[in-house]
Design an enzyme around this catalytic site. Structure first.
Site, PDB file in Angstrom:
ATOM      1  N   GLY A  35       3.996  -5.823 -32.811  1.00  0.00           N
ATOM      2  CA  GLY A  35       3.094  -6.953 -32.669  1.00  0.00           C
ATOM      3  C   GLY A  35       1.994  -6.996 -33.702  1.00  0.00           C
ATOM      4  O   GLY A  35       2.080  -6.376 -34.769  1.00  0.00           O
ATOM      5  N   CYS A  36       0.919  -7.705 -33.367  1.00  0.00           N
ATOM      6  CA  CYS A  36      -0.114  -8.052 -34.336  1.00  0.00           C
ATOM      7  C   CYS A  36      -0.877  -6.846 -34.896  1.00  0.00           C
ATOM      8  O   CYS A  36      -1.467  -6.937 -35.971  1.00  0.00           O
ATOM      9  CB  CYS A  36      -1.100  -9.027 -33.707  1.00  0.00           C
ATOM     10  SG  CYS A  36      -0.369 -10.632 -33.267  1.00  0.00           S
ATOM     11  N   TYR A  37      -0.903  -5.731 -34.165  1.00  0.00           N
ATOM     12  CA  TYR A  37      -1.686  -4.583 -34.631  1.00  0.00           C
ATOM     13  C   TYR A  37      -0.867  -3.603 -35.481  1.00  0.00           C
ATOM     14  O   TYR A  37      -1.382  -2.568 -35.911  1.00  0.00           O
ATOM     15  CB  TYR A  37      -2.295  -3.827 -33.444  1.00  0.00           C
ATOM     16  CG  TYR A  37      -1.294  -3.145 -32.526  1.00  0.00           C
ATOM     17  CD1 TYR A  37      -0.756  -1.903 -32.849  1.00  0.00           C
ATOM     18  CD2 TYR A  37      -0.882  -3.738 -31.324  1.00  0.00           C
ATOM     19  CE1 TYR A  37       0.167  -1.271 -32.014  1.00  0.00           C
ATOM     20  CE2 TYR A  37       0.024  -3.113 -30.485  1.00  0.00           C
ATOM     21  CZ  TYR A  37       0.545  -1.882 -30.836  1.00  0.00           C
ATOM     22  OH  TYR A  37       1.453  -1.263 -30.017  1.00  0.00           O
ATOM     23  N   PHE A  45      -5.343  -6.756 -32.472  1.00  0.00           N
ATOM     24  CA  PHE A  45      -5.026  -6.677 -31.049  1.00  0.00           C
ATOM     25  C   PHE A  45      -3.529  -6.905 -30.855  1.00  0.00           C
ATOM     26  O   PHE A  45      -2.887  -7.610 -31.617  1.00  0.00           O
ATOM     27  CB  PHE A  45      -5.806  -7.745 -30.278  1.00  0.00           C
ATOM     28  CG  PHE A  45      -7.199  -7.954 -30.811  1.00  0.00           C
ATOM     29  CD1 PHE A  45      -8.222  -7.106 -30.442  1.00  0.00           C
ATOM     30  CD2 PHE A  45      -7.469  -8.969 -31.718  1.00  0.00           C
ATOM     31  CE1 PHE A  45      -9.501  -7.274 -30.947  1.00  0.00           C
ATOM     32  CE2 PHE A  45      -8.748  -9.156 -32.233  1.00  0.00           C
ATOM     33  CZ  PHE A  45      -9.766  -8.301 -31.846  1.00  0.00           C
TER      34      PHE A  45
END
Length: 366
Positions: A155-157, A352
C-alpha cells in the site's frame, strides 16, 4: 555510516484526465438518476483539491477505440475481470518500470547502471512473473548478480520499508548502490459502483512511478541523508483501510474516518522518530506528508499544529497527480528539493497504509 538518497526521478503516464471530467463520467455510469449519489460525487470531486490525474487507461480520450473500461460507441461502462485489469497492468508496467529506472540511474550524478548492486521494486496494484525487477534487469543490461527484491501489496507506505532496506544494504556494504523503484497503476481498479468506499477511492487514486538512487558514497550536489525510520499503528484503525483481490479488480475498503484516526494518532506516531533523532517538532524544517487526500493533509496539519504553508509540497503533488500509493512520497520529496533545501535542513516524511500503519522517516539535506 551515513547513507544518502542521491537522486529522485518521477514518471507519469502520458494520458491524464481533469478531475471534473472523471466526476462527469462517474455520474453517468453509477447514479442512474439518483440525485443523492450525484450530489455525493459532486461534493467528493469538488473538494478533493485535485485538478488532474494520470492513468494508463486511454478509454476516455476523444476518439479512443473501445477499451476494457468503456465502449464509446455504446456509451457503456464496463467491469473487466481482475485478469483483464492485470493484463493491462503487466503491459504498462513492463515499459514504465525500466523507463523510470533508466532515467534515475542516468540522472544521478556520478552513477552508472553497471554500478548497481541491489534493486528493490515496489507495487501493490498488479502482479506478473518474471517480475518488474527482471524487466529492469533485462532492459538496462544489468549483471545477473544484482540482488533483486520486490515488495508487493503493502500500500501507500511501502516506499518506507524499501528505503529502510536500501539503507541496511548500504550500511552492510559501503560499496553498495541501491535503486528503489515504486510503480502503482491504481486507476486499473476503478469500480463503477455507488458504494461509499468505491466513490472515495475513485476520487483520489491515480497512476505514477518514482525511483531513488541510494548509496553511502559522498554526494555530488544536493542529497538527502537517511537518518532514521520508525513505524506505528493507529489503534482501532485496522478495519478502516484495507483491500482484497476480487473477481473484478481489487476491492478497496476506505473509511471516511481515516483522516480523523490519523489526526488523533499523528502526534504519538511521530514521537519515536523525533526521539531517535533528538529533535522537537519545531526543529523540523520541512514536512513530506503522503497526500492520501485533502482531508488527510488537513487533519495532519491540524493535529501537528502546523502553519498553512507547511504541507505546500504535498498539496502540490495532490493537485497535479492525485494519490499514487507507494510512489507518491518520492514525488513529495522531489517537490521539496525542487522548491529548495539548504544544508542541514531536516525533513520529516510520513505515509499511511492498511492497518492503519503510519511510517515515518527523518532525512537531512546535505
Amino acid at each position: 555510516m551515513p547513507v544518502y538518497i542521491h537522486h529522485i526521478e518521477t514518471l507519469l503516464p502520458p494520458t491524464s484526465y481533469a478531475q471534473e471530467d472523471i466526476a462527469a463520467a462517474l455520474k453517468r455510469s453509477v447514479t442512474q438518476g439518483d440525485r443523492r449519489t450525484e450530489k455525493i460525487i459532486h461534493h467528493l470531486y469538488a473538494h478533493s483539491a485535485i485538478e488532474r490525474r494520470a492513468s494508463v487507461v486511454t478509454d476516455f480520450l476523444p476518439g479512443a477505440a473501445p477499451g476494457i473500461f468503456y465502449d464509446p460507441a455504446a456509451d457503456a461502462f464496463l467491469c473487466p475481470s481482475t485478469g483483464a485489469r492485470n493484463a493491462l497492468y503487466t503491459e504498462a508496467a513492463r515499459t514504465m518500470f525500466p523507463s523510470i529506472a533508466a532515467r534515475a540511474l542516468e540522472a544521478a550524478p556520478g552513477f552508472a547502471p553497471e554500478q548497481l548492486t541491489h534493486l528493490i521494486t515496489v507495487s501493490c496494484t498488479g502482479f506478473f512473473q518474471p517480475g518488474p525487477d527482471f524487466a529492469i534487469l533485462k532492459a538496462l543490461g544489468l549483471h545477473a548478480s544484482v540482488e533483486r527484491y520486490h515488495l508487493g501489496f503493502m500500500g501507500c507506505y511501502a516506499a518506507f520499508p524499501a528505503l529502510r532496506m536500501a539503507r541496511a544494504f548500504c550500511e552492510a556494504n559501503p560499496d553498495a548502490v541501491v535503486l528503489v523503484v515504486c510503480l502503482e497503476l491504481c486507476s486499473l481498479h476503478v469500480q463503477w459502483t455507488a458504494g461509499m468506499d468505491d466513490l472515495l477511492a475513485g476520487s483520489v487514486f491515480a497512476d505514477g512511478a518514482s525511483a531513488a538512487v541510494i548509496s553511502a558514497r559522498e554526494p555530488i550536489g544536493v542529497a538527502l541523508r537517511l537518518d532514521a525510520f520508525a513505524s506505528a499503528i493507529a489503534p482501532a484503525g485496522d478495519s478502516d483501510m484495507a483491500w482484497t483481490i476480487g473477481d473484478i479488480g481489487f476491492q478497496m475498503q476506505l473509511s471516511s474516518y481515516v483522516p480523523e484516526i490519523i489526526q488523533t494518532n499523528v502526534v504519538a506516531a511521530i514521537q519515536p522518530i523525533l526521539s531517535k533523532t533528538h529533535l522537537t517538532r519545531e526543529q523540523v524544517s520541512h514536512w513530506a506528508v503522503h497526500p492520501g487526500g485533502r482531508a488527510i493533509l488537513d487533519r495532519v496539519e491540524k493535529g501537528l499544529s502546523l502553519p498553512e504553508t507547511a504541507l505546500a509540497a504535498s498539496r502540490e503533488v495532490l493537485r497535479n497527480c492525485g494519490n499514487m500509493s507507494s510512489a507518491t512520497i518520492l514525488f513529495v520529496l522531489k517537490e521539496l528539493l525542487t522548491r529548495g533545501v539548504t544544508p542541514d535542513d531536516t525533513l520529516l516524511a510520513m505515509a499511511f497504509g492498511p492497518g492503519l500503519t503510519i511510517e515515518t522517516a527523518l532525512l537531512t539535506a546535505v
